[in-house]
Design a protein around this motif. Structure first.
Motif, PDB file in Angstrom:
ATOM      1  N   ALA A 171       0.793  -1.235   0.000  1.00  0.00           N
ATOM      2  CA  ALA A 171       0.000   0.000   0.000  1.00  0.00           C
ATOM      3  C   ALA A 171       0.819   1.276   0.000  1.00  0.00           C
ATOM      4  O   ALA A 171       0.246   2.370  -0.059  1.00  0.00           O
ATOM      5  CB  ALA A 171      -0.938   0.000   1.212  1.00  0.00           C
ATOM      6  N   GLU A 182      -1.251   1.645  -3.292  1.00  0.00           N
ATOM      7  CA  GLU A 182      -1.584   2.997  -2.821  1.00  0.00           C
ATOM      8  C   GLU A 182      -2.802   3.538  -3.566  1.00  0.00           C
ATOM      9  O   GLU A 182      -3.709   4.115  -2.965  1.00  0.00           O
ATOM     10  CB  GLU A 182      -0.388   3.920  -3.029  1.00  0.00           C
ATOM     11  N   ALA A 237      -5.965   2.083  -2.244  1.00  0.00           N
ATOM     12  CA  ALA A 237      -6.368   2.692  -0.975  1.00  0.00           C
ATOM     13  C   ALA A 237      -7.095   4.009  -1.224  1.00  0.00           C
ATOM     14  O   ALA A 237      -8.139   4.296  -0.615  1.00  0.00           O
ATOM     15  CB  ALA A 237      -5.139   2.908  -0.097  1.00  0.00           C
ATOM     16  N   TYR A 273     -10.687   3.270  -2.674  1.00  0.00           N
ATOM     17  CA  TYR A 273     -11.669   2.859  -1.675  1.00  0.00           C
ATOM     18  C   TYR A 273     -12.073   4.032  -0.786  1.00  0.00           C
ATOM     19  O   TYR A 273     -13.247   4.167  -0.404  1.00  0.00           O
ATOM     20  CB  TYR A 273     -11.126   1.706  -0.836  1.00  0.00           C
ATOM     21  N   ILE A 320      -9.418   1.068   6.437  1.00  0.00           N
ATOM     22  CA  ILE A 320      -8.481   0.524   5.466  1.00  0.00           C
ATOM     23  C   ILE A 320      -7.200   0.133   6.177  1.00  0.00           C
ATOM     24  O   ILE A 320      -6.556   0.974   6.815  1.00  0.00           O
ATOM     25  CB  ILE A 320      -8.169   1.539   4.341  1.00  0.00           C
ATOM     26  N   LEU A 375      -3.437  -0.709   5.876  1.00  0.00           N
ATOM     27  CA  LEU A 375      -2.369  -0.379   4.934  1.00  0.00           C
ATOM     28  C   LEU A 375      -1.101  -1.114   5.348  1.00  0.00           C
ATOM     29  O   LEU A 375      -0.528  -0.829   6.401  1.00  0.00           O
ATOM     30  CB  LEU A 375      -2.107   1.134   4.929  1.00  0.00           C
ATOM     31  N   GLN A 397      -1.766   7.364   5.418  1.00  0.00           N
ATOM     32  CA  GLN A 397      -2.788   7.334   6.472  1.00  0.00           C
ATOM     33  C   GLN A 397      -3.285   8.742   6.785  1.00  0.00           C
ATOM     34  O   GLN A 397      -4.501   8.983   6.846  1.00  0.00           O
ATOM     35  CB  GLN A 397      -2.224   6.695   7.737  1.00  0.00           C
ATOM     36  N   CYS A 446      -7.723   4.470   9.184  1.00  0.00           N
ATOM     37  CA  CYS A 446      -6.657   3.642   8.625  1.00  0.00           C
ATOM     38  C   CYS A 446      -5.837   3.016   9.739  1.00  0.00           C
ATOM     39  O   CYS A 446      -5.631   3.622  10.794  1.00  0.00           O
ATOM     40  CB  CYS A 446      -5.727   4.463   7.729  1.00  0.00           C
TER      41      CYS A 446
END
Length: 267
Positions: free
Chosen positions: A10, A16, A19, A22, A33, A35, A47, A58
């Motif tokens: 991520a 990345e 992420a 989403y 999420i 990571l 984050q 996150c």
């Protein structure tokens, strides 16, 4: 709707971008999420951006996907604090030009195989039992692996990468059939050329090159539709179909002078 996603790789590239995608699709505090990647500083920066810009939560896990114990600990922490994820995405991957004739490339072969294949196993295994229970209760449960068109046929100068992605495709297919009994969907995404740090070092022409944010949008759409196997962009899907049916003698003739991927250090 509550959305919980766990993503490896991520800190850059496709992971990345996924992420971000989403977070854009589910921009509220009910979205969590996970990571995971090796570069802690990059994960923490991501984050901060996702939480401040989109309001999602996150969790950061600085780890190497070759470390099964670290992934087990991360999975247990995520499940304990946020519940079973709806989607687990194995996106961590590396690529390097390799030649079997070079003894110095043996370690690179091992690293590429360990990260690109065993990294998927290590990512999925600690989540599966919890996902069994979630699926039995009617919740969405899905495992997603990022493979590559490079796994369709062996490419010269990329023996490790092609072999690892071919193995990933076969592994994910086996896993998909296994998970049918538990109502856990498995999606294999085989990208063509996507504009990421992995492809930025390529010095040759990359047909149908796609920006990573556009690719991530298409990936997540395919995941939401629970596609079993998808090649993105679609043009590369037709190329992949053609590649599968080219006789070996013709493939050898066409591929023998293909450009080689640059060699890089893989740790």
């Amino acid at each position: 709707m509550t959305m919980k996603v766990f993503i490896t790789g991520a800190s850059s590239g496709i992971g990345e971008a996924l992420a971000y995608e989403y977070a854009k699709r589910h921009p509220h505090q009910d979205t969590t999420i996970g990571l995971a990647a090796r570069r802690s500083g990059h994960l923490q920066a991501l984050q901060h951006t996702l939480e401040t810009s989109y309001g999602v939560k996150c969790e950061v896990y600085a780890l190497d996907v070759r470390d099964g114990d670290a992934l087990t600990a991360a999975a247990q922490h995520f499940i304990q604090h946020h519940g079973t994820p709806n989607v687990v995405i194995g996106s961590a991957g590396v690529s390097s030009g390799t030649l079997t004739e070079n003894a110095a490339d043996t370690d690179a072969f091992q690293a590429v195989m360990d990260i690109n294949v065993m990294g998927l196993v290590n990512t999925f295994q600690p989540f599966i039992h919890a996902m069994h229970a979630a699926a039995a209760s009617g919740h969405n449960a899905q495992l997603v692996g990022i493979a590559s068109v490079a796994g369709v046929r062996g490419l010269p100068g990329a023996g490790a990468y092609s072999a690892s992605k071919a193995a990933a495709i076969a592994y994910l297919e086996s896993l998909r059939v296994e998970m049918l009994h538990h109502n856990i969907a498995v999606t294999t995404i085989a990208p063509g050329y996507i504009r990421t740090p992995m492809t930025n070092i390529n010095t040759y022409k990359m047909p149908f090159l796609m920006d990573v944010d556009i690719a991530a949008h298409k990936f997540v759409s395919a995941i939401e539709r629970k596609r079993r196997f998808v090649v993105i962009p679609w043009q590369m899907g037709w190329v992949a179909r053609l590649m599968r049916f080219i006789p070996p003698v013709l493939w050898d003739y066409l591929a023998k002078n293909a450009p080689h991927k640059p060699r890089i250090n893989v740790e």
